[in-house]
Design a protein around this motif. Structure first.
Motif, PDB file in Angstrom:
ATOM      1  N   ARG A 414      -6.229  19.117   4.428  1.00  0.00           N
ATOM      2  CA  ARG A 414      -4.965  18.452   4.067  1.00  0.00           C
ATOM      3  C   ARG A 414      -4.477  18.884   2.687  1.00  0.00           C
ATOM      4  N   ASN A 481      -0.872  10.787  10.461  1.00  0.00           N
ATOM      5  CA  ASN A 481      -1.102  10.199   9.145  1.00  0.00           C
ATOM      6  C   ASN A 481      -0.606   8.755   9.085  1.00  0.00           C
ATOM      7  N   ASN A 485      -3.019   5.442   8.682  1.00  0.00           N
ATOM      8  CA  ASN A 485      -2.797   4.436   7.633  1.00  0.00           C
ATOM      9  C   ASN A 485      -2.592   3.055   8.227  1.00  0.00           C
ATOM     10  N   ALA A 486      -1.757   2.999   9.285  1.00  0.00           N
ATOM     11  CA  ALA A 486      -1.467   1.699   9.905  1.00  0.00           C
ATOM     12  C   ALA A 486      -2.773   1.055  10.351  1.00  0.00           C
ATOM     13  N   ILE A 516      -1.876  -5.021   5.128  1.00  0.00           N
ATOM     14  CA  ILE A 516      -1.925  -5.603   3.775  1.00  0.00           C
ATOM     15  C   ILE A 516      -0.577  -5.534   3.039  1.00  0.00           C
ATOM     16  N   GLY A 517       0.376  -4.758   3.553  1.00  0.00           N
ATOM     17  CA  GLY A 517       1.697  -4.668   2.923  1.00  0.00           C
ATOM     18  C   GLY A 517       1.666  -3.867   1.623  1.00  0.00           C
ATOM     19  N   ILE A 518       2.852  -3.655   1.082  1.00  0.00           N
ATOM     20  CA  ILE A 518       2.967  -2.852  -0.150  1.00  0.00           C
ATOM     21  C   ILE A 518       3.888  -3.588  -1.120  1.00  0.00           C
ATOM     22  N   ILE A 526       4.611   5.657  -3.305  1.00  0.00           N
ATOM     23  CA  ILE A 526       3.518   6.003  -2.377  1.00  0.00           C
ATOM     24  C   ILE A 526       3.649   7.395  -1.766  1.00  0.00           C
ATOM     25  N   GLN A 532      -2.062   6.110  -5.114  1.00  0.00           N
ATOM     26  CA  GLN A 532      -2.609   5.059  -4.277  1.00  0.00           C
ATOM     27  C   GLN A 532      -2.206   3.731  -4.876  1.00  0.00           C
ATOM     28  N   ASP A 534      -3.729   0.917  -4.780  1.00  0.00           N
ATOM     29  CA  ASP A 534      -4.897   0.438  -5.528  1.00  0.00           C
ATOM     30  C   ASP A 534      -5.682   1.682  -5.960  1.00  0.00           C
ATOM     31  N   GLY A 542     -10.621   3.796   1.158  1.00  0.00           N
ATOM     32  CA  GLY A 542     -10.793   5.166   0.664  1.00  0.00           C
ATOM     33  C   GLY A 542      -9.510   5.955   0.836  1.00  0.00           C
ATOM     34  N   MET A 544      -7.181   9.805  -0.594  1.00  0.00           N
ATOM     35  CA  MET A 544      -6.868  10.611  -1.781  1.00  0.00           C
ATOM     36  C   MET A 544      -5.398  10.565  -2.175  1.00  0.00           C
ATOM     37  N   GLY A 545      -4.585   9.868  -1.394  1.00  0.00           N
ATOM     38  CA  GLY A 545      -3.161   9.829  -1.723  1.00  0.00           C
ATOM     39  C   GLY A 545      -2.472  11.140  -1.432  1.00  0.00           C
ATOM     40  N   LEU A 548       0.760  10.817   2.653  1.00  0.00           N
ATOM     41  CA  LEU A 548       2.205  10.536   2.639  1.00  0.00           C
ATOM     42  C   LEU A 548       2.986  11.635   1.916  1.00  0.00           C
ATOM     43  N   SER A 573       3.742  -3.485   6.802  1.00  0.00           N
ATOM     44  CA  SER A 573       4.607  -2.402   6.305  1.00  0.00           C
ATOM     45  C   SER A 573       5.231  -1.686   7.491  1.00  0.00           C
ATOM     46  N   PHE A 575       6.958   2.165   8.288  1.00  0.00           N
ATOM     47  CA  PHE A 575       7.277   3.518   7.826  1.00  0.00           C
ATOM     48  C   PHE A 575       8.296   4.123   8.778  1.00  0.00           C
TER      49      PHE A 575
HETATM   50  P1  ADP Z   1      -4.424   7.901   1.499  1.00  0.00           P
HETATM   51  O1  ADP Z   1      -4.992   9.135   2.011  1.00  0.00           O
HETATM   52  O2  ADP Z   1      -5.009   7.456   0.208  1.00  0.00           O
HETATM   53  O3  ADP Z   1      -4.262   6.831   2.493  1.00  0.00           O
HETATM   54  P2  ADP Z   1      -1.550   8.213   1.673  1.00  0.00           P
HETATM   55  O4  ADP Z   1      -0.724   9.199   0.954  1.00  0.00           O
HETATM   56  O5  ADP Z   1      -1.562   8.293   3.134  1.00  0.00           O
HETATM   57  O6  ADP Z   1      -2.971   8.329   1.040  1.00  0.00           O
HETATM   58  O7  ADP Z   1      -1.091   6.799   1.217  1.00  0.00           O
HETATM   59  C1  ADP Z   1      -0.862   6.510  -0.163  1.00  0.00           C
HETATM   60  C2  ADP Z   1      -1.075   5.050  -0.439  1.00  0.00           C
HETATM   61  O8  ADP Z   1      -0.028   4.294   0.183  1.00  0.00           O
HETATM   62  C3  ADP Z   1      -2.327   4.477   0.112  1.00  0.00           C
HETATM   63  O9  ADP Z   1      -3.421   4.653  -0.752  1.00  0.00           O
HETATM   64  C4  ADP Z   1      -1.982   3.015   0.242  1.00  0.00           C
HETATM   65  O10 ADP Z   1      -2.155   2.389  -0.995  1.00  0.00           O
HETATM   66  C5  ADP Z   1      -0.506   3.039   0.588  1.00  0.00           C
HETATM   67  N1  ADP Z   1      -0.275   2.925   2.051  1.00  0.00           N
HETATM   68  C6  ADP Z   1      -0.021   3.909   2.917  1.00  0.00           C
HETATM   69  N2  ADP Z   1       0.190   3.414   4.151  1.00  0.00           N
HETATM   70  C7  ADP Z   1       0.034   2.081   4.071  1.00  0.00           C
HETATM   71  C8  ADP Z   1       0.119   1.006   5.008  1.00  0.00           C
HETATM   72  N3  ADP Z   1       0.390   1.204   6.294  1.00  0.00           N
HETATM   73  N4  ADP Z   1      -0.065  -0.247   4.544  1.00  0.00           N
HETATM   74  C9  ADP Z   1      -0.354  -0.476   3.244  1.00  0.00           C
HETATM   75  N5  ADP Z   1      -0.449   0.491   2.314  1.00  0.00           N
HETATM   76  C10 ADP Z   1      -0.253   1.765   2.719  1.00  0.00           C
END
Ligand code: ADP
Length: 589
Positions: A414, A481, A485-486, A516-518, A526, A532, A534, A542, A544-545, A548, A573, A575
């Motif tokens: 990636r 992706n 994440n979802a 958990i929402g954003i 993001i 990230q 958090d 876990g 790496m950010g 997205l 959330s 997307f």
């Molecule tokens: P990672 O590989 O760390 O998940 P992403 O780029 O996919 O990296 O996502 C970046 C950050 O966005 C995540 O670390 C998380 O904090 C937030 N995020 C992404 N998708 C979601 C989601 N569906 N719900 C809540 N937070 C999300």
């Protein structure tokens, strides 16, 4: 009886339209009306009242006979120190205003003569002049009058001192010119890009406001305690050259004549302790000198100085104008410096970012080969029995190594995908979303290597969109992706909805979760690389950010847009991915 007679007389005079032209007529007409002394008294009073009125006026008012001689003047002659009011009778007006003037071409004399000729023809005249003898601006009005019918026509001459009015007009005009020049200076300064250009523009425009033979703008460099000459303008040569720096000791005069102070020197030649610069200016013939500190936000940043070859040549108004330009100059110079600093910082930042990208790419590349080998051998160990049978514990260890190896490989891939993404080489093809999306989700759900969570999460797909033109492999990466994440951020037993619908010329794909929402303030971040929500070392999830950021790169390469919405922490959330629909021509491909 007397009253009756006089009433009768008045009636008669009215009928005959009788007018009284002389004292004799007046006596005959009303001899029995009132005693003559009383009548004279009244006339005298009327005359005095008129004289008092004329005397109270600020204008000089003269009754002049047909030869130009004064018959009567008001008291303004005394206020203007031209003589006693009783002594001016018989004088010519020019003689009164310009005593002893013998100038053959005296302007006032010529104008008065002309006005007298005009008045002789029954024409009024008006003339305005700046009288250098009286040192006043005068407005002269000449009005022909017929005092008595059988007498030659006379003239009333009214001379008004309009000096104050003129001064006010001139100051207003100068003020308007200064405003105009300031506006011009402001635009020139704003259009200039570097401090040098700004200083040059200011000096050129100052010439419109103040006459000078020497001008200089310097910038102070506190680190080296030097003055850098930004611009210099001199009628001839100048010893301080633009683009060069000079030690501050060159500029230091006595305590009151320091570059960070405002000072005016009426005559450099009278200084007992000239600084090096002042001495050089004097050698160049400069006598008057003004130096203004330039300061921005309280910091001393340089100075502006002007000089002329005549002593005491700067008045307050000029100094005020120059200091206004100085204020503008200081602000613009400071801004230009900040802009340049910012540009430099930006260039350095860009370089640093580029090196960081390069390093990430190199490291990922270097990791790829050993990782593949480790992964490959682990697979061999698990799958072949050449090395002898595996104990259950060994098999578990190898399974764990394989899983983590795959995770590592996925991450490296990636990173490389993001770093080396090439928008020029998309393999576009028509995708029927209503068929492709449910199939893709179900493949993803059944994927063996997908990280599993204990409670099942339900996935629902609704699709009604038209076909789109996209790189299927890349679009799949985006959706995977979002689904990963979802799933990762959803609670046990949650539902994830996946939809595709058409809107105008676009198809909008969406992934809704109940996770958990954003927080709203993080929504725009993001999609940044390595971001990230958090980012703490003790974070629960876990990652790496990168996911997205890669999604955004892919979607934008397709001419689309990706964004997220959330009601905040704990509220799930959504997307969204917006992609252009395939045109009818493309549809028929
Ligand atoms: P990672 O590989 O760390 O998940 P992403 O780029 O996919 O990296 O996502 C970046 C950050 O966005 C995540 O670390 C998380 O904090 C937030 N995020 C992404 N998708 C979601 C989601 N569906 N719900 C809540 N937070 C999300």
């Amino acid at each position: 009886m007397t009253r009756k007679r006089s009433a009768k007389h008045r009636e008669e005079s009215k009928e005959r339209n009788l007018e009284i032209h002389s004292l004799e007529e007046l006596k005959n007409w009303c001899w029995d009306e009132e005693p003559i002394e009383l009548l004279f008294g009244k006339v005298e009073r009327a005359k005095r009242e008129w004289e008092a009125t004329a005397d109270a006026l600020p204008q000089l008012i003269c009754l002049v006979d047909e030869r130009g001689r004064i018959l009567r003047a008001n008291r303004t002659v005394e206020t203007w120190n031209l003589g006693r009011v009783t002594a001016v009778r018989g004088l010519e007006l020019h003689e009164l205003l310009h005593p002893h003037c013998t100038h053959p071409a005296c302007l006032l004399n010529r104008l008065l003569k002309h006005a007298r000729i005009e008045a002789g023809k029954g024409q009024p005249a008006e003339l305005a002049l700046r009288d250098t003898v009286l040192n006043r601006h005068l407005l002269v009005r000449v009005q022909p009058v017929q005092v008595l019918e059988n007498m030659a026509p006379s003239m009333v001459v009214v001379v008004q001192d309009v000096s104050d009015q003129k001064r006010a007009e001139e100051s207003l005009k100068r003020h308007a010119q200064r405003l105009e020049a300031m506006t011009e200076i402001q635009s020139a300064i704003l259009a200039a890009r570097s401090p040098e250009e700004i200083a040059q523009a200011a000096l050129i425009r100052i010439r419109q406001l103040v006459h000078f033979h020497h001008a200089r703008v310097t910038l102070y460099k506190p680190e080296s305690r030097e003055f850098f000459v930004l611009a210099a303008d001199a009628n001839g040569d100048t010893h301080l050259r633009p683009g060069r720096s000079y030690p501050d000791s060159f500029f230091l005069g006595n305590r009151d004549r320091q570059p960070d102070k405002f000072f005016v020197i009426d005559d450099l030649a009278t200084l007992s302790d000239p600084s090096i610069v002042e001495r050089q200016l004097l050698n160049d013939g400069i006598r008057s000198y003004v130096s203004l500190p330039l300061s921005a936000e309280g910091d001393f940043i340089g100075s502006l100085s002007l000089g002329t070859i005549t002593p005491s040549s700067f008045d307050n108004e000029q100094i005020k104008a120059v200091s206004e330009v100085g204020d503008l100059l200081a602000i613009a110079t400071r801004q230009a410096r900040l802009y340049h600093q910012l540009q430099r910082a930006n260039t350095e930042l860009e370089k640093a970012l580029h090196s960081k990208d390069q390093m990430i790419q190199n490291v990922s590349h270097e990791l790829r080969t050993p990782l593949s080998i480790i992964y490959g051998y682990t697979e061999v160990l698990l799958e072949t029995s050449d090395q002898g049978p595996l104990t259950p514990k060994q098999a578990r260890i190898l399974q764990a190594m394989l899983q983590q190896g795959e995770r590592l490989r996925f991450m490296v891939e990636r990173i490389l995908a993001l770093q080396t993404f090439d928008a020029q080489h998309l393999q576009l093809q028509q995708i029927q979303l209503d068929r492709w999306l449910p199939a893709m989700v179900s493949r993803w759900e059944s994927r063996a290597s997908r990280p599993t969570r204990s409670a099942p999460i339900r996935f629902q797909v609704e699709c009604s969109a038209s076909p789109i033109l996209a790189d299927m492999g890349l679009l799949q990466q985006v959706m995977v992706n979002l689904l990963d994440n979802a799933q990762k951020f959803s609670p046990k037993g949650g539902t994830v909805r996946i939809s595709a619908r058409a809107e105008d010329d676009y198809a909008i794909l969406a992934v809704f979760d109940q996770g958990i929402g954003i927080p709203p303030e993080k929504l725009s971040h993001i999609f940044e690389r390595f971001y990230q929500v958090d980012g703490s070392a003790t974070r629960r999830y876990g990652g790496m950010g990168i996911g997205l950021a890669l999604c955004r790169t892919i979607v934008e390469a397709h001419g689309g847009r990706i964004w997220a919405e959330s009601q905040g922490e704990g509220h799930g959330s959504t997307f969204y991915v917006l992609l252009p629909k395939a045109s009818s021509q493309e549809e028929s491909l």
